[in-house]
Motif scaffolding. Structure first.
Motif, PDB file in Angstrom:
ATOM      1  N   LYS A   5      -9.314   3.678  -4.337  1.00 44.77           N
ATOM      2  CA  LYS A   5     -10.299   4.241  -3.406  1.00 44.77           C
ATOM      3  C   LYS A   5     -11.030   3.129  -2.669  1.00 44.77           C
ATOM      4  O   LYS A   5     -11.386   3.274  -1.504  1.00 44.77           O
ATOM      5  CB  LYS A   5     -11.317   5.086  -4.157  1.00 44.77           C
TER       6      LYS A   5
ATOM      7  N   MET B 145       2.202   5.163  -6.294  1.00 44.59           N
ATOM      8  CA  MET B 145       1.829   4.125  -5.332  1.00 44.59           C
ATOM      9  C   MET B 145       0.409   4.308  -4.805  1.00 44.59           C
ATOM     10  O   MET B 145       0.021   3.673  -3.841  1.00 44.59           O
ATOM     11  CB  MET B 145       2.769   4.150  -4.124  1.00 44.59           C
ATOM     12  N   LYS B 146      -0.330   5.246  -5.399  1.00 44.65           N
ATOM     13  CA  LYS B 146      -1.640   5.564  -4.839  1.00 44.65           C
ATOM     14  C   LYS B 146      -2.511   4.320  -4.711  1.00 44.65           C
ATOM     15  O   LYS B 146      -2.660   3.563  -5.659  1.00 44.65           O
ATOM     16  CB  LYS B 146      -2.330   6.614  -5.717  1.00 44.65           C
ATOM     17  N   PRO B 147      -3.088   4.135  -3.535  1.00 46.44           N
ATOM     18  CA  PRO B 147      -3.968   2.967  -3.359  1.00 46.44           C
ATOM     19  C   PRO B 147      -5.289   3.225  -4.071  1.00 46.44           C
ATOM     20  O   PRO B 147      -5.597   4.372  -4.419  1.00 46.44           O
ATOM     21  CB  PRO B 147      -4.185   2.940  -1.844  1.00 46.44           C
TER      22      PRO B 147
ATOM     23  N   GLU C 251       4.310   3.042   1.116  1.00 51.75           N
ATOM     24  CA  GLU C 251       4.808   2.138   0.079  1.00 51.75           C
ATOM     25  C   GLU C 251       6.111   2.668  -0.529  1.00 51.75           C
ATOM     26  O   GLU C 251       7.079   1.931  -0.688  1.00 51.75           O
ATOM     27  CB  GLU C 251       3.730   2.011  -0.999  1.00 51.75           C
ATOM     28  N   ALA C 252       6.131   3.959  -0.838  1.00 48.98           N
ATOM     29  CA  ALA C 252       7.316   4.539  -1.472  1.00 48.98           C
ATOM     30  C   ALA C 252       8.513   4.511  -0.524  1.00 48.98           C
ATOM     31  O   ALA C 252       9.644   4.245  -0.938  1.00 48.98           O
ATOM     32  CB  ALA C 252       7.015   5.977  -1.920  1.00 48.98           C
TER      33      ALA C 252
ATOM     34  N   SER D 285      -0.784   6.354   2.714  1.00 46.10           N
ATOM     35  CA  SER D 285      -0.602   4.971   2.282  1.00 46.10           C
ATOM     36  C   SER D 285       0.439   4.889   1.170  1.00 46.10           C
ATOM     37  O   SER D 285       1.320   4.028   1.191  1.00 46.10           O
ATOM     38  CB  SER D 285      -1.952   4.415   1.820  1.00 46.10           C
ATOM     39  N   ALA D 286       0.345   5.804   0.213  1.00 47.93           N
ATOM     40  CA  ALA D 286       1.298   5.812  -0.900  1.00 47.93           C
ATOM     41  C   ALA D 286       2.715   6.122  -0.408  1.00 47.93           C
ATOM     42  O   ALA D 286       3.692   5.528  -0.861  1.00 47.93           O
ATOM     43  CB  ALA D 286       0.862   6.838  -1.945  1.00 47.93           C
TER      44      ALA D 286
ATOM     45  N   GLU E 259     -14.900   6.985  -8.765  1.00 50.84           N
ATOM     46  CA  GLU E 259     -13.783   7.580  -8.047  1.00 50.84           C
ATOM     47  C   GLU E 259     -12.879   8.375  -8.979  1.00 50.84           C
ATOM     48  O   GLU E 259     -12.369   9.431  -8.624  1.00 50.84           O
ATOM     49  CB  GLU E 259     -12.962   6.491  -7.335  1.00 50.84           C
TER      50      GLU E 259
ATOM     51  N   GLU F 277      -4.885   8.633   1.636  1.00 52.32           N
ATOM     52  CA  GLU F 277      -4.344   7.973   0.448  1.00 52.32           C
ATOM     53  C   GLU F 277      -2.869   8.310   0.294  1.00 52.32           C
ATOM     54  O   GLU F 277      -2.048   7.450  -0.049  1.00 52.32           O
ATOM     55  CB  GLU F 277      -5.078   8.462  -0.799  1.00 52.32           C
TER      56      GLU F 277
ATOM     57  N   TYR G 278     -10.636  12.604   4.840  1.00 52.01           N
ATOM     58  CA  TYR G 278     -10.953  11.770   3.666  1.00 52.01           C
ATOM     59  C   TYR G 278     -12.437  11.872   3.317  1.00 52.01           C
ATOM     60  O   TYR G 278     -12.800  12.056   2.157  1.00 52.01           O
ATOM     61  CB  TYR G 278     -10.571  10.315   3.947  1.00 52.01           C
TER      62      TYR G 278
ATOM     63  N   LEU H 262      -4.245  -3.123   3.804  1.00 56.54           N
ATOM     64  CA  LEU H 262      -5.422  -2.686   3.060  1.00 56.54           C
ATOM     65  C   LEU H 262      -6.421  -3.811   2.802  1.00 56.54           C
ATOM     66  O   LEU H 262      -7.286  -3.691   1.968  1.00 56.54           O
ATOM     67  CB  LEU H 262      -5.008  -2.036   1.733  1.00 56.54           C
TER      68      LEU H 262
ATOM     69  N   ASN I 284      -0.310  -3.312   0.638  1.00 55.75           N
ATOM     70  CA  ASN I 284      -1.584  -3.827   0.161  1.00 55.75           C
ATOM     71  C   ASN I 284      -2.034  -5.054   0.919  1.00 55.75           C
ATOM     72  O   ASN I 284      -3.173  -5.166   1.332  1.00 55.75           O
ATOM     73  CB  ASN I 284      -1.467  -4.191  -1.322  1.00 55.75           C
TER      74      ASN I 284
END
Lengths: 255, 606
Positions: A33, A29-31, B580-581, B576-577, B554, B573, B309, B604, B600
């Motif tokens: 960058k 699910m990584k967004p 979602e999970a 955020s992941a 990146e 990050e 970050y 985001l 998203n």
């Protein structure tokens, strides 16, 4: 059948698989960058970190959503409110956009109330004994209240209540003051008003009043509650990865 | 143009109110992947018709030609039948798309590709009826599911029931009469919840009426609409899984059409969806943050996340400025409850500086410099097999940057007015208008040269006259100084194009034998840039965009971090992941509030 069929090995590997599965789906699910960079720029701009916003724009090739000058303008107002210089802040807000306080009477009232509180705070501070403050010392505060706040009070019962509570600060002896009045003297009220003012300026300029990252971290906490309520198969603790120790745990699970 | 199988595969169905649904977006991605897979398989097929010489030709050119040409329908269908469509996978919970041709009572005729059903049998006994279910159950991961039927029967005595039922519920009865089935009946306007004893619910409905049925998996309530008007909650406590939209009828020639979202709904379900979303988002603001990273409050947590970050990604200057901004703010803060913040210091990290240099080079389009830095600071990274693709993409990017330079130079040459010395229209140029006449010969000449260059060095002739490798992208400007500016620029353009071409040949010979289709596709995509005089505005324009640099920068940064033994992603990050999970975990299990949140879309972006 019998308990012997469930070996410790099975239990172990099952739990390992569960947390491994979750880690794996997190990995998927990584967004991107650029999404995260956007999220950070959004925060730097709306919460007022002009220096960082400027450098971040340079280092990422991102365009800041607002000019550095407008961010600094908001920072100046924030700093004035934090320092208790409400009159100066009101002037700066009017310089930025005279319509903001005209259109938002609640915000204007809150600022004036804070100004009254700051006047009272000054009087209380000038009398450290705080036992018997001469009544005439409070005159400037009363004058400010009658001139600035009392004309607004009748328009809304909430204003009326707020004004009454604030005036009461002059009547109670500080050490006998009930909690709800004492809160008015808490300096954190300045932070709250400063945040509200920042939001008002942003929305007056057609920008989002709240940085998205604030919503994201709330969503993270909320989602975990939802998932646990749904009896999802999750690791007992899900570190967000800010601590080195967390990372080592995470790696141990992965291998 | 167009692919034959699109006739067989209707386009992916996304009902308007589910456009922002995480679940439906995921279904769409799976569908796209499936279509791509089909396309690949299509290419591997021997041509069913056409000149036999084609099938014996081994060259790439012929393969792609074959793909472009029309393919006979027959084998395409074969392929479709051989590969089970991804969306039918039981685990992914697809949306209902049509009435099932099998899961129906005898006497029912399914028409219009599953969009209509007609009762062709004879009148049923009072206890009997004929029902049909949709092809898939309503996925609760959607949070809210809605469909509509329209009664098409002639005459006034239609006898229709609409609702939903489990897979095992008898189809010889109207939905609603049995356990695990719920419905609203048109003859009496009653609602039936798993029983033959109905309750007065709404108006009757018959021919020409459109009736909608919705289930809210967050609240467990179901509701109906008639001709776009909301009729209120009909059932609550709906907990069963795998409930299929269902419609039943009793009278001969009863006829119903069903809309699963292919066309606009009569009821404004989009608005209801948005209200649901607002409710959930309001609930979300009450979340307790204290457990995320104790003892941080929201303010401190955000500062820590951003600070980490910036350091993790090597944004050194920003990290410095952020720390100083934050501490300046803290000094003005009156409350003493805040402890001084120790943000990670990116400056201490020599790797952060190195990584920032590499990123900067890529963001500036200087891929050679980035490769040089990478090989100097982290010589092993690009040689690791897991980073092979990153290396490949960097080199493709270099080709794109070469083409960008070439295009920029051409555009600049075309835009600048020709110098007086090279034409006799100096007076015309003074008029302020664009002197088309004067610039035309140059353009024509340029195109001609381009064409010559291209024809003299097609990719399958590596031993052409152009230089076989171009390690240096420098242009010999000194030599061209003596020439007139336009001539010099022209030579520089040609030089750039020749270098790009040579580099492209190098790429082709290095990676061309890679069997993976995505590698082949990327190569052919980037080589296609050369075919356009103005690539920026052509179909390949997206490739040329400078934004493409960000992703590769990146990815390379992530690969270096992994090689340094650091996590490839920062806490922000990860957070955020995780969100979602976790939303997924919750939504798949209960279809509750979590189904309405989309990381998203909601967090985001603006």
């Amino acid at each position: 059948m019998s308990s012997s069929t469930v070996s410790p090995q099975t239990t172990y590997s099952t739990t390992m698989r569960a947390s491994g599965n979750f880690d794996k789906s997190v990995e998927e699910m990584k967004p991107s960058k650029s999404d995260i960079n956007w999220l950070i720029m959004d925060y730097l701009v709306s919460e007022g970190y002009p220096g960082a916003a400027e450098k971040f724009a340079q280092e990422t090739n991102l365009c800041p959503a607002a000019t550095v000058e407008t961010i600094r303008e908001r920072v100046k107002i924030r700093t004035a409110i934090h320092a208790g210089k409400v009159e100066e802040a009101i002037e700066l807000i009017n310089d930025a956009d005279a319509e903001i306080l005209d259109n938002d009477s609640l915000l204007h009232f809150q600022l004036l109330q804070l100004q009254l509180i700051e006047i009272i705070r000054g009087i209380l501070a000038n009398n450290p004994s705080s036992q018997n403050i001469p009544a005439q010392d409070f005159l400037p505060a009363i004058q400010f209240a009658t001139e600035q706040l009392s004309p607004r009070a009748p328009t809304d019962v909430n204003y009326q209540r707020a004004l009454e509570n604030t005036m009461a600060l002059m009547i109670f002896q500080p050490e006998k003051m009930p909690q709800e009045f004492r809160e008015l003297l808490d300096v954190r009220l300045r932070e709250k008003v400063a945040t509200d003012v920042n939001k008002a300026i942003l929305s007056a300029r057609g920008e989002r009043a709240e940085a998205k990252i604030k919503q994201l971290i709330r969503a993270r906490a909320w989602a975990e509650v939802q998932a646990r309520e749904a009896k999802a198969d999750l690791p007992a603790h899900i570190p967000i990865g800010l601590d080195v120790a967390d990372e080592m745990n995470g790696d141990a699970v992965m291998t | 143009m167009g692919c034959a199988y699109h006739d067989e595969h209707p386009p992916f169905l996304t009902p308007s109110y589910l456009r922002q649904s995480r679940h439906v977006q995921r279904l769409q991605r799976a569908w796209d992947a499936h279509i791509a897979e089909l396309q690949e398989n299509l290419q591997l097929l021997p041509p069913p018709s056409g000149p036999p010489s084609l099938s014996t030709s081994p060259s790439n050119a012929n393969l792609s030609k074959m793909h472009a040409s029309h393919i006979h329908r027959g084998p395409v269908q074969d392929v479709i039948e051989r590969i089970p469509p991804v969306v039918d996978d039981y685990a992914v919970h697809p949306l209902p798309t049509r009435l099932s041709a099998d899961d129906k009572c005898q006497g029912l005729e399914i028409l219009a590709d599953g969009g209509e059903v007609r009762f062709t049998g004879s009148t049923k006994q009072s206890e009997e009826a004929a029902s049909v279910r949709a092809d898939h159950p309503m996925p609760r991961e959607c949070g809210l599911y809605y469909f509509e039927i329209t009664v098409l029967s002639r005459g006034k005595d239609a006898f229709i029931g609409v609702g939903f039922s489990g897979r095992k519920v008898s189809l010889n009865r109207l939905p609603g009469w049995d356990t695990d089935s719920w419905a609203y009946h048109g003859d009496d306007g009653f609602s039936f919840a798993c029983t033959a004893n109905g309750k007065a619910y709404g108006p009757k409905f018959a021919t020409q009426d459109t009736v909608g049925c919705g289930v809210n998996f967050r609240t467990g309530n179901a509701f109906f609409t008639k001709n776009g008007v909301y009729l209120g909650v009909a059932f609550s406590g709906i907990k069963s899984q795998r409930l299929y939209p269902s419609v039943g009828m009793k009278k001969p020639n009863d006829h119903v059409s069903i809309n699963f979202g292919r066309s606009a709904f009569m009821f404004d379900i989009d608005r209801m969806m948005e209200q649901e979303r607002q409710t959930v988002m309001a609930d979300l603001t009450t979340a307790d943050l204290s457990g995320l990273h104790p003892p941080d409050d929201a303010h401190t947590l955000i500062h820590n996340l951003i600070g980490q970050y910036l350091a993790h990604e090597g944004y050194i200057e920003t990290a410095k400025a952020f720390a100083s901004d934050v501490n300046a703010e803290r000094q003005t803060l009156p409350s003493s409850s805040k402890t001084p913040l120790h943000l990670p210091n990116a400056e201490d990290d020599v790797h952060a500086a190195n990584r920032q240099k590499i990123r900067r080079a890529i963001l500036n389009g200087d891929i050679d410099k980035a490769l040089k830095f990478t090989n100097c600071f982290y010589p092993h990274v690009l040689n690791e097999s897991r980073n092979k693709d990153i290396h490949f993409r960097l080199r493709c990017r270099k080709f794109i940057e070469m083409m960008r330079n070439y295009t920029e130079l051409s555009a600049a040459a075309a835009a600048s007015p020709p110098p007086p010395s090279s034409n006799g229209h100096a007076d015309g140029a003074d008029n302020g208008g664009v002197d088309i006449d004067a610039s035309e010969p140059i353009d024509t000449q340029m195109e001609l040269d381009d064409q010559l260059n291209r024809e003299s060095a097609p990719p399958n002739h590596p031993s052409s006259t152009t230089s076989p490798s171009s390690s240096s992208s420098d242009i010999d400007m000194d030599a061209s100084q003596e020439l007139s500016p336009s001539k010099a620029s022209l030579m520089a353009q040609n030089e750039l194009l020749a270098q790009a071409l040579a580099y492209g040949q190098e790429l082709q010979s290095t990676f061309g034998s890679d069997p993976r289709p995505q590698i082949k596709k990327q190569l052919s995509d980037i080589f296609a840039i050369m075919a356009y005089t103005n690539p920026n505005e052509s179909v390949v324009g997206g490739l040329m965009d400078a934004k493409g640099r960000v992703q590769i920068a990146e990815d390379l940064n992530g690969a270096i971090l992994v090689s340094l033994g650091k996590p490839s992603s920062a806490a922000l990050e990860k957070l955020s992941a995780q969100t979602e999970a976790l939303l997924d975990e919750a939504a798949t299990r209960t279809g509750g509030a979590a189904a309405f949140v989309n990381v998203n879309r909601d967090f985001l972006r603006a």
